[in-house]
Design a protein around this motif. Structure first.
Motif, PDB file in Angstrom:
ATOM      1  N   LEU A  22      22.011  -3.716  -0.595  1.00  0.00           N
ATOM      2  CA  LEU A  22      20.676  -3.116  -0.699  1.00  0.00           C
ATOM      3  C   LEU A  22      20.658  -1.794   0.061  1.00  0.00           C
ATOM      4  O   LEU A  22      21.068  -1.715   1.215  1.00  0.00           O
ATOM      5  N   HIS A  23      20.199  -0.726  -0.656  1.00  0.00           N
ATOM      6  CA  HIS A  23      20.014   0.596  -0.049  1.00  0.00           C
ATOM      7  C   HIS A  23      18.516   0.886   0.010  1.00  0.00           C
ATOM      8  O   HIS A  23      17.765   0.512  -0.906  1.00  0.00           O
ATOM      9  N   ASP A  24      18.102   1.565   1.049  1.00  0.00           N
ATOM     10  CA  ASP A  24      16.719   2.035   1.094  1.00  0.00           C
ATOM     11  C   ASP A  24      16.533   3.078   0.000  1.00  0.00           C
ATOM     12  O   ASP A  24      17.364   3.972  -0.170  1.00  0.00           O
ATOM     13  N   ALA A  25      15.487   2.941  -0.796  1.00  0.00           N
ATOM     14  CA  ALA A  25      15.276   3.829  -1.941  1.00  0.00           C
ATOM     15  C   ALA A  25      15.073   5.268  -1.528  1.00  0.00           C
ATOM     16  O   ALA A  25      15.381   6.196  -2.289  1.00  0.00           O
ATOM     17  N   GLU A  26      14.531   5.489  -0.334  1.00  0.00           N
ATOM     18  CA  GLU A  26      14.251   6.854   0.112  1.00  0.00           C
ATOM     19  C   GLU A  26      15.453   7.459   0.835  1.00  0.00           C
ATOM     20  O   GLU A  26      15.918   8.540   0.500  1.00  0.00           O
ATOM     21  N   VAL A  31      20.697  -1.407   3.988  1.00  0.00           N
ATOM     22  CA  VAL A  31      19.818  -2.247   4.796  1.00  0.00           C
ATOM     23  C   VAL A  31      20.277  -3.690   4.826  1.00  0.00           C
ATOM     24  O   VAL A  31      19.857  -4.460   5.698  1.00  0.00           O
ATOM     25  N   TRP A  32      21.144  -4.058   3.818  1.00  0.00           N
ATOM     26  CA  TRP A  32      21.608  -5.469   3.791  1.00  0.00           C
ATOM     27  C   TRP A  32      22.710  -5.617   2.759  1.00  0.00           C
ATOM     28  O   TRP A  32      22.818  -4.842   1.814  1.00  0.00           O
ATOM     29  N   ALA A  33      23.553  -6.642   2.936  1.00  0.00           N
ATOM     30  CA  ALA A  33      24.599  -6.976   1.965  1.00  0.00           C
ATOM     31  C   ALA A  33      24.778  -8.487   1.937  1.00  0.00           C
ATOM     32  O   ALA A  33      24.694  -9.139   3.001  1.00  0.00           O
ATOM     33  N   ASN A  34      24.993  -9.049   0.751  1.00  0.00           N
ATOM     34  CA  ASN A  34      25.161 -10.507   0.689  1.00  0.00           C
ATOM     35  C   ASN A  34      26.579 -10.890   1.095  1.00  0.00           C
ATOM     36  O   ASN A  34      27.444 -10.041   1.327  1.00  0.00           O
ATOM     37  N   ARG A  35      26.796 -12.205   1.171  1.00  0.00           N
ATOM     38  CA  ARG A  35      28.059 -12.690   1.702  1.00  0.00           C
ATOM     39  C   ARG A  35      29.240 -12.213   0.849  1.00  0.00           C
ATOM     40  O   ARG A  35      30.291 -11.873   1.386  1.00  0.00           O
ATOM     41  N   ARG A  77      14.864   7.137  -9.523  1.00  0.00           N
ATOM     42  CA  ARG A  77      13.950   7.857 -10.402  1.00  0.00           C
ATOM     43  C   ARG A  77      13.691   7.102 -11.719  1.00  0.00           C
ATOM     44  O   ARG A  77      12.573   7.030 -12.212  1.00  0.00           O
ATOM     45  N   THR A  78      14.771   6.524 -12.312  1.00  0.00           N
ATOM     46  CA  THR A  78      14.630   5.910 -13.642  1.00  0.00           C
ATOM     47  C   THR A  78      14.531   4.392 -13.604  1.00  0.00           C
ATOM     48  O   THR A  78      14.167   3.765 -14.591  1.00  0.00           O
ATOM     49  N   GLY A  79      14.894   3.805 -12.486  1.00  0.00           N
ATOM     50  CA  GLY A  79      14.830   2.348 -12.383  1.00  0.00           C
ATOM     51  C   GLY A  79      16.201   1.698 -12.403  1.00  0.00           C
ATOM     52  O   GLY A  79      16.386   0.616 -11.831  1.00  0.00           O
ATOM     53  N   LEU A 106       9.973  -4.137  -3.009  1.00  0.00           N
ATOM     54  CA  LEU A 106       9.764  -5.273  -2.121  1.00  0.00           C
ATOM     55  C   LEU A 106       8.389  -5.159  -1.466  1.00  0.00           C
ATOM     56  O   LEU A 106       7.637  -4.193  -1.681  1.00  0.00           O
ATOM     57  N   GLU A 107       8.064  -6.127  -0.643  1.00  0.00           N
ATOM     58  CA  GLU A 107       6.713  -6.172  -0.036  1.00  0.00           C
ATOM     59  C   GLU A 107       6.498  -4.989   0.889  1.00  0.00           C
ATOM     60  O   GLU A 107       5.405  -4.392   0.909  1.00  0.00           O
ATOM     61  N   ASN A 108       7.498  -4.615   1.642  1.00  0.00           N
ATOM     62  CA  ASN A 108       7.320  -3.567   2.634  1.00  0.00           C
ATOM     63  C   ASN A 108       7.919  -2.219   2.216  1.00  0.00           C
ATOM     64  O   ASN A 108       7.535  -1.179   2.751  1.00  0.00           O
ATOM     65  N   ARG A 109       8.886  -2.221   1.291  1.00  0.00           N
ATOM     66  CA  ARG A 109       9.546  -0.975   0.889  1.00  0.00           C
ATOM     67  C   ARG A 109      10.228  -1.174  -0.468  1.00  0.00           C
ATOM     68  O   ARG A 109      10.451  -2.302  -0.915  1.00  0.00           O
ATOM     69  N   ASP A 110      10.605  -0.033  -1.094  1.00  0.00           N
ATOM     70  CA  ASP A 110      11.410  -0.080  -2.302  1.00  0.00           C
ATOM     71  C   ASP A 110      12.891   0.026  -1.911  1.00  0.00           C
ATOM     72  O   ASP A 110      13.242   0.813  -1.011  1.00  0.00           O
TER      73      ASP A 110
END
Length: 500
Positions: A22-26, A31-35, A77-79, A106-110
């Motif tokens: 997971l990357h912060d969209a901005e 911000v996170w990586a799975n196992r 930008r495009t999804g 997500l609830e707090n950020r994209d």
């Protein structure tokens, strides 16, 4: 309906075998990586947020930081955006991947959820397939054989470049067209009849056919065909073919040569036979003249007793009848010029030839002995040609012994069967073959053991016997003489009843 909690979704993503980062969209920071991602790249969950692009990306130019940011910006930008990306693990191993970045609110950020999978093996396989395809295309381009597949309706569903070259037509004209259109005679019905689509009965089928080129020329093809089913997109009659026009033309010339040889074979001994017949006819003709002249003299003297005159005329008639028999035998032999093989007995052919051999023997004071098989020797042949072989080698033997003492003037003709072959040998008591003379030289043409001989006769014998699927050879006898032997395949009992 079951309601999932936030921890449930977390645990499911954590359990995925697909690598997820997971990357912060901005800011684009991790911000996170799975196992699965952590295990693959070797970084801990605490280490990921501090990582930058160079820390976990191949140093190759096409994977520079700007390219990665542009990809993530497009996803933001495009999804969604897809890229081939080469990650670098903590231990330095590089992982070629297909990476899909998807924007998730997500609830707090994209965030940008990047899912990536190792495609190194796939890419290696693709490269190998491309190399194989390139090599195959290069090889097939210069193949002497063409490859095409026609479906059950006879339409061409695949054609190789070499096939187009042999057909002398562009691929666009061949692919999708009915192959029968190009053929002098439709071959699809032949394929349906002889090439089984059933896997349990599939086998190769060979055929010859003629095709017409775009320029209108007819060309001969030799093809091997079998039924193929390749995945779900290609099935039908596979033809592996080559142009044999030159071969067919050569075969045609060879057949013409064989016809010329047959002509020579049929008439080669006629000159010798004519001399023998002339000698044989001279006796009854001379006797006829004497009897007629005697009768004429008695008539001129008004001889009162008619009995001597009747005797002279009747004797003349008998001599004329004898001459007629000789001429008839000659004519019957000469007119047997059949062009096709018939089923006959080898002993019967010897019987047809014995009359002329006996005349030649009588002229040279040679004793003729026959030792023919008690059982029939059924063969398939052109009788006159095989008879010519017998006459030729018999006449050679007679001439070989003509100047020898009387006790060595014996010609023996023998027939028997051995190993599914009908055998015939002509034995003489001549001088034999010179040491070192092999059969290839004897039957190769221009070999002769007699003065003035040209050796063509033995070459003709070899050609005739070979054409009849047999073999011929010569060998010295012990203690003296020569044997000329040839064999021909025996007909089996069920082939046909031998004509007599």
């Amino acid at each position: 309906m079951y309601r999932f909690g936030q921890d449930d979704f977390f645990r499911m993503v954590e359990a995925l075998t697909l690598r997820v980062i997971l990357h912060d969209a901005e800011t684009k920071s991790i911000v996170w990586a799975n196992r699965a991602a952590r295990d693959t790249l070797g970084f801990t969950l605490e280490e990921f947020p501090a990582l930058k692009a160079p820390d976990m990306t191949s140093s190759a130019e096409k994977y520079r930081r700007e390219v990665g940011l542009q990809w993530l910006d497009e996803a933001a930008r495009t999804g969604q955006s897809v890229i081939e990306w080469c990650y670098r693990a903590k231990n330095g191993n590089e992982i070629l991947s297909e990476a899909i970045a998807t924007r998730v609110a997500l609830e707090n950020r994209d965030v940008l959820m990047v899912q990536f999978r190792d495609i190194a093996a796939e890419e290696a396989l693709k490269r190998e397939l491309r190399r194989s395809e390139s090599r195959l295309r290069e090889f097939m381009q210069d193949l002497a054989e063409g490859v095409l597949v026609v479906d059950a309706a006879g339409c061409v569903v695949y054609v190789s470049e070499s096939a187009c070259r042999i057909l002398e037509r562009p691929q666009a004209d061949v692919l999708g067209a009915s192959f029968d259109v190009f053929c002098e005679t439709p071959i699809t019905p032949i394929l349906r009849e002889n090439v089984a689509a059933d896997p349990a009965h599939r086998g190769a089928f060979s055929m010859r056919y003629r095709v017409r080129t775009a320029a209108g020329a007819l060309r001969w093809h030799q093809a091997t065909s079998r039924y193929v089913e390749i995945e779900d997109d290609l099935s039908g009659y596979l033809l592996l073919f080559r142009d044999i026009t030159l071969q067919v033309e050569t075969e045609s010339l060879e057949r013409e040569r064989e016809r010329e040889i047959e002509y020579l074979a049929r008439y080669n001994a006629m000159g010798e036979m004519a001399m023998t017949i002339a000698h044989e006819l001279s006796q009854p003709l001379a006797a006829t003249r004497n009897f007629i002249e005697g009768a004429a003299m008695r008539l001129a003297k008004n001889h009162a007793d008619p009995e001597p005159i009747r005797y002279g005329l009747e004797s003349a008639a008998r001599q004329i009848e004898h001459a007629s028999v000789i001429i008839k035998s000659m004519r019957e032999y000469v007119v047997k010029l059949e062009q096709a093989e018939v089923e006959t007995d080898l002993n019967a052919i010897v019987g047809d030839s014995v009359y002329f051999i006996s005349l030649k023997c009588a002229e040279a004071n040679v004793r003729l002995e026959l030792a023919l098989s008690d059982d029939p020797l059924p063969i398939s042949c052109e009788k006159v040609l095989i008879g010519q072989v017998i006459l030729n080698i018999a006449f050679n033997g007679i001439e070989e012994m003509a100047a020898l003492p009387d006790e060595r003037r014996v010609l023996r003709i023998e027939t028997w069967q051995s190993g599914g072959k009908a055998m015939l040998a002509v034995h003489d008591l001549g001088r034999g073959l010179q040491q070192g003379t092999d059969n290839q030289r004897i039957f190769g043409g221009f070999f002769s053991g007699k003065p003035g001989g040209n050796g063509i006769g033995l070459a003709l014998c070899k050609s005739i016997v070979s054409r009849h699927r047999g073999d011929i050879w010569a060998q010295n006898r012990v203690p003296i003489g020569t044997s000329f032997v040839f064999n021909l395949p025996l007909l089996s009992a069920g082939d046909a009843e031998v004509s007599r």
